[in-house]
Scaffold this motif. Structure first.
Motif, short mmCIF file in Angstrom:
data_model
loop_
_atom_site.label_atom_id
_atom_site.label_comp_id
_atom_site.label_asym_id
_atom_site.label_seq_id
_atom_site.Cartn_x
_atom_site.Cartn_y
_atom_site.Cartn_z
N MET A 113 -26.79 -20.44 -41.81
CA MET A 113 -27.97 -21.30 -41.65
C MET A 113 -28.18 -21.69 -40.19
N ASN A 114 -27.01 -21.83 -39.50
CA ASN A 114 -27.08 -22.23 -38.10
C ASN A 114 -27.78 -21.17 -37.25
N ILE A 115 -27.54 -19.91 -37.60
CA ILE A 115 -28.19 -18.82 -36.84
C ILE A 115 -29.70 -18.92 -37.01
N PHE A 116 -30.12 -19.11 -38.28
CA PHE A 116 -31.55 -19.24 -38.55
C PHE A 116 -32.14 -20.43 -37.81
N ARG A 117 -31.36 -21.52 -37.87
CA ARG A 117 -31.85 -22.75 -37.22
C ARG A 117 -31.98 -22.54 -35.70
N THR A 118 -30.99 -21.86 -35.15
CA THR A 118 -31.05 -21.57 -33.71
C THR A 118 -32.29 -20.72 -33.40
N LEU A 119 -32.48 -19.69 -34.22
CA LEU A 119 -33.65 -18.83 -34.03
C LEU A 119 -34.94 -19.63 -34.15
N LYS A 120 -34.92 -20.57 -35.08
CA LYS A 120 -36.11 -21.39 -35.29
C LYS A 120 -36.41 -22.23 -34.05
N TYR A 121 -35.36 -22.79 -33.46
CA TYR A 121 -35.59 -23.63 -32.27
C TYR A 121 -36.08 -22.80 -31.09
N ILE A 122 -35.53 -21.58 -30.99
CA ILE A 122 -36.02 -20.70 -29.92
C ILE A 122 -37.51 -20.41 -30.15
N GLY A 123 -37.82 -20.14 -31.41
CA GLY A 123 -39.21 -19.90 -31.79
C GLY A 123 -40.09 -21.09 -31.49
N ASN A 124 -39.59 -22.28 -31.79
CA ASN A 124 -40.34 -23.50 -31.51
C ASN A 124 -40.67 -23.63 -30.03
N ALA A 125 -39.65 -23.36 -29.21
CA ALA A 125 -39.84 -23.48 -27.76
C ALA A 125 -40.86 -22.46 -27.27
N PHE A 126 -40.74 -21.25 -27.79
CA PHE A 126 -41.64 -20.16 -27.43
C PHE A 126 -43.07 -20.51 -27.84
N ALA A 127 -43.21 -21.00 -29.06
CA ALA A 127 -44.54 -21.35 -29.57
C ALA A 127 -45.14 -22.50 -28.77
N PHE A 128 -44.29 -23.47 -28.44
CA PHE A 128 -44.76 -24.62 -27.66
C PHE A 128 -45.34 -24.14 -26.32
N THR A 129 -44.62 -23.23 -25.68
CA THR A 129 -45.08 -22.68 -24.39
C THR A 129 -46.45 -22.04 -24.55
N THR A 130 -46.57 -21.17 -25.53
CA THR A 130 -47.83 -20.45 -25.73
C THR A 130 -48.97 -21.43 -26.00
N LEU A 131 -48.69 -22.43 -26.82
CA LEU A 131 -49.76 -23.36 -27.20
C LEU A 131 -50.27 -24.15 -26.00
N VAL A 132 -49.34 -24.59 -25.16
CA VAL A 132 -49.78 -25.33 -23.97
C VAL A 132 -50.55 -24.40 -23.05
N TYR A 133 -50.07 -23.19 -22.95
CA TYR A 133 -50.73 -22.16 -22.13
C TYR A 133 -52.16 -21.92 -22.63
N ALA B 194 -53.93 -23.92 -24.46
CA ALA B 194 -54.72 -25.14 -24.28
C ALA B 194 -55.30 -25.20 -22.87
N PHE B 195 -54.50 -24.79 -21.88
CA PHE B 195 -54.98 -24.72 -20.49
C PHE B 195 -56.16 -23.76 -20.39
N THR B 196 -56.01 -22.60 -21.03
CA THR B 196 -57.01 -21.55 -20.92
C THR B 196 -58.31 -21.93 -21.61
N PHE B 197 -58.19 -22.53 -22.78
CA PHE B 197 -59.37 -22.80 -23.59
C PHE B 197 -60.05 -24.11 -23.22
N TYR B 198 -59.41 -24.90 -22.38
CA TYR B 198 -59.92 -26.23 -22.09
C TYR B 198 -61.41 -26.25 -21.71
N PRO B 199 -61.87 -25.39 -20.80
CA PRO B 199 -63.29 -25.49 -20.43
C PRO B 199 -64.22 -24.87 -21.45
#
Lengths: 134, 463
Positions: free
Chosen positions: A2-22, A24-29
């Motif tokens: 479960m820990n492996i999955f959870r680790t993968l999930k957190y990596i995914g979370n971080a990756f997704a967070f980056t993309t979303l902020v990115y 948001a910057f692009t779509f702002y105007p």
């Protein structure tokens, strides 16, 4: 395991967070309501990374929130796939994967929410209150 | 136990998460900055209309009769009217409550969309072009009338004569008004031969320094050639069976104001039944707020629903940047067309991308739009020829690229399907039937859904 999955999930979370902020910057105007949705979904990823959990009736709100995240994730995945289909750039593939990650993490969170509501309280005194997560 | 001492919390105190998080945030900060500069290309999301201090000109599209304010001009489209008005900020807010759309023309100049290309890259002939759009030549668009609102036409070009009879059934100029107070019109069957029309043109030119119907730019002739060239000089159009109605609304430089474009649409509205117009080719547009609430888009939506017309509009040549759909391709009922390069089967580098700012998926289809050989004016020397002599292929043809050139390809496909469905069912096919037929018979570049780069893909002319 479960820990492996959870680790993968957190990596995914971080990756997704980056993309979303990115994005948001692009779509702002271009489209402000869409940017607000991106920020909302980014907050969801941040919430997972910081280990924030909800309990009680808020769980229902969280499920609704995760469903929105799932929708936005699907949209981002389609956006990335569309670009990748024409230009074959790794960047677009990354956006597509990030969309898929958002979808998967939101499904994970919905599962956790449902589990937390299904767990029976340990003591009778707790029955009067909202159920809490184990 | 304190929050940070909990077992569940401690589990997540893995430095790996922190490292990944930190790295991704740093990547974000370093990579997002250059992307922000792309903002200048995108359509600004503003609260429509753009309010300016003091009185200024606005175009109000409304179903309700508007009596207040200083009305400068009105265009009638049945139930819908477009008012050109002088309004102050307060009046704009009031009128916005009852109108379908209030449009500020500031920064809006409508121009034709072509992009001269040099011949040093792959030269594509129309025979090659057919491979991408035509399976067989059974349906040539016979019996369909296509209206082209553009820079006019060289009506004496040999490729526009079918068995010694012109394919042009009517020409109208938005720049001249006849004695009967109507736009100067020439109908070969009524007014005489096209040689007579040319004589009149020369007289008009001597007096006013401008031709009435003759294409001084070259864009309109090129577009008309892609659809209806008869191949007398070498290259056949994609739907040589159609008849053309030519509306000249653009000047020598390929530019027109919103007023003149609205007049052209008003003429089309009033004459659709008379000339049996079925498809309107719009190879022009303007950048701006593409939510589809500008007067052109609203009028196009209305005319499609009311008259059953099909407006095929060019997406724009704003480059491969999202949200750059032009007006009026952004209209809900307009068929928006992007361009692809048939030589390498890639999306053209100039073709605009959807979606609209309100997230409607455009384009609907893509057509061949790079290095397209078609007719050039032969009677006079056109502006494009003067400015870009490298585009000339021979005495009768030139090579242009743009979503303008992709639009007539899709118009031709529509014409062929109209003929097919008329032959098979003997009923006039509706907008939806035709659209679905095109979707069904398109070569989908994206196999799964309609996307914002190529829409449903490349429509193929029917068997």
């Amino acid at each position: 395991m479960m820990n492996i999955f959870r680790t993968l999930k957190y990596i995914g979370n971080a990756f997704a967070f980056t993309t979303l902020v990115y994005l948001a910057f692009t779509f702002y105007p271009v489209n402000v309501p869409l940017v607000i949705l991106f920020i909302l979904v980014a907050y969801d990823q941040l919430e997972d990374l910081l280990g924030v959990k909800v309990s009680g009736l808020l769980v229902y709100a969280d499920i609704f929130y995760e469903l929105i995240c799932f929708g936005i994730g699907a949209m981002i995945a389609m956006f990335g796939y569309t670009y990748y289909n024409y230009f074959y750039a790794p960047f677009h593939l990354a956006i597509m994967l990030s969309g898929i990650t958002i979808m998967l993490t939101s499904l994970w969170d919905i599962r956790e929410d449902i589990v937390s509501r299904s767990v029976k309280p340990k003591s009778k005194s707790l029955e009067k209150c909202f159920w809490v997560r184990e | 136990m304190k929050y940070w001492q909990r077992k569940s919390r401690q589990k997540r105190e893995n430095p790996l998460y922190k490292l990944v998080f930190l790295l991704t945030v740093l990547t974000l900060l370093s990579s997002s900055l250059p992307l922000v500069t792309r903002v200048e290309y995108t359509t600004l999301y503003t609260n429509f209309p753009l309010l300016s201090s003091g009185e200024s000109v606005y175009y109000v599209t409304s179903k309700v009769k508007i009596s207040q304010g200083n009305i400068l001009k009105v265009w009638h489209f049945g139930k819908i009217k477009v008012y050109k008005m002088m309004l102050d900020t307060k009046e704009v807010i009031e009128i916005s409550k009852i109108a379908l759309g209030v449009f500020s023309p500031e920064k809006h100049k409508i121009s034709v969309m072509d992009k001269p290309y040099t011949l040093f890259s792959t030269t594509l002939t129309q025979e090659d072009l057919k491979q991408y759009h035509r399976k067989t030549s059974k349906y040539l668009g016979n019996g369909t009338t296509v209206c082209i609102i553009d820079t006019g036409i060289d009506f004496l070009h040999p490729d526009f004569f079918r068995n010694d009879k012109s394919v042009v059934s009517c020409m109208v100029s938005m720049y001249f008004i006849s004695n009967s107070n109507t736009y100067l019109t020439w109908i070969p069957e009524v007014n005489g031969s096209l040689e007579d029309a040319w004589e009149l043109e020369q007289d008009i030119y001597k007096t006013y320094g401008m031709y009435a119907w003759m294409d001084e730019n070259g864009h309109g002739t090129h577009v008309a050639g892609i659809i209806a060239s008869q191949g007398n000089m070498g290259f056949v159009g994609l739907a040589p069976g159609v008849d053309l109605v030519i509306v000249k609304a653009f000047d020598k430089l390929g530019v027109a104001g919103l007023d003149i474009v609205l007049e052209a649409l008003e003429w089309v509205y009033n004459n659709t039944a008379r000339y049996k117009i079925r498809i309107v080719n719009i190879s022009w547009g303007s950048r701006g707020d593409n939510r589809g609430i500008d007067p052109l888009s609203l009028v196009i939506d209305y005319m499609t629903d009311k008259l059953g017309l099909i407006f095929v509009c060019a997406m724009g040549n704003s480059g491969n940047v999202p949200f750059t759909v032009n007006i009026p391709a952004c209209a809900r009922r307009a068929v928006a067309v992007g361009a692809f390069d048939p030589a390498n089967r890639k999306i053209a580098e100039f073709s605009s991308f959807g979606t609209t700012v309100d997230l409607r998926i455009k384009p609907d289809f893509v057509g061949a739009g790079v290095n397209i050989i078609s007719c050039k004016p032969v009677t006079i020397r056109s502006y494009i020829e003067e400015m870009y002599p490298q585009v000339v292929y021979n005495n009768y043809y030139m090579v242009l690229s743009g979503t303008s050139m992709a639009t007539p390809c899709v118009v031709s496909v529509y014409a062929s399907y109209i003929q097919k469905l008329l032959t098979e069912t003997n009923t006039k096919p509706s907008y939806t039937t035709l659209y679905n037929e095109l979707v069904k018979n398109s070569e989908h570049i994206n196999r799964y859904y309609k996307d914002f780069i190529s829409g449903w893909g490349i429509p193929l002319i029917c068997d």
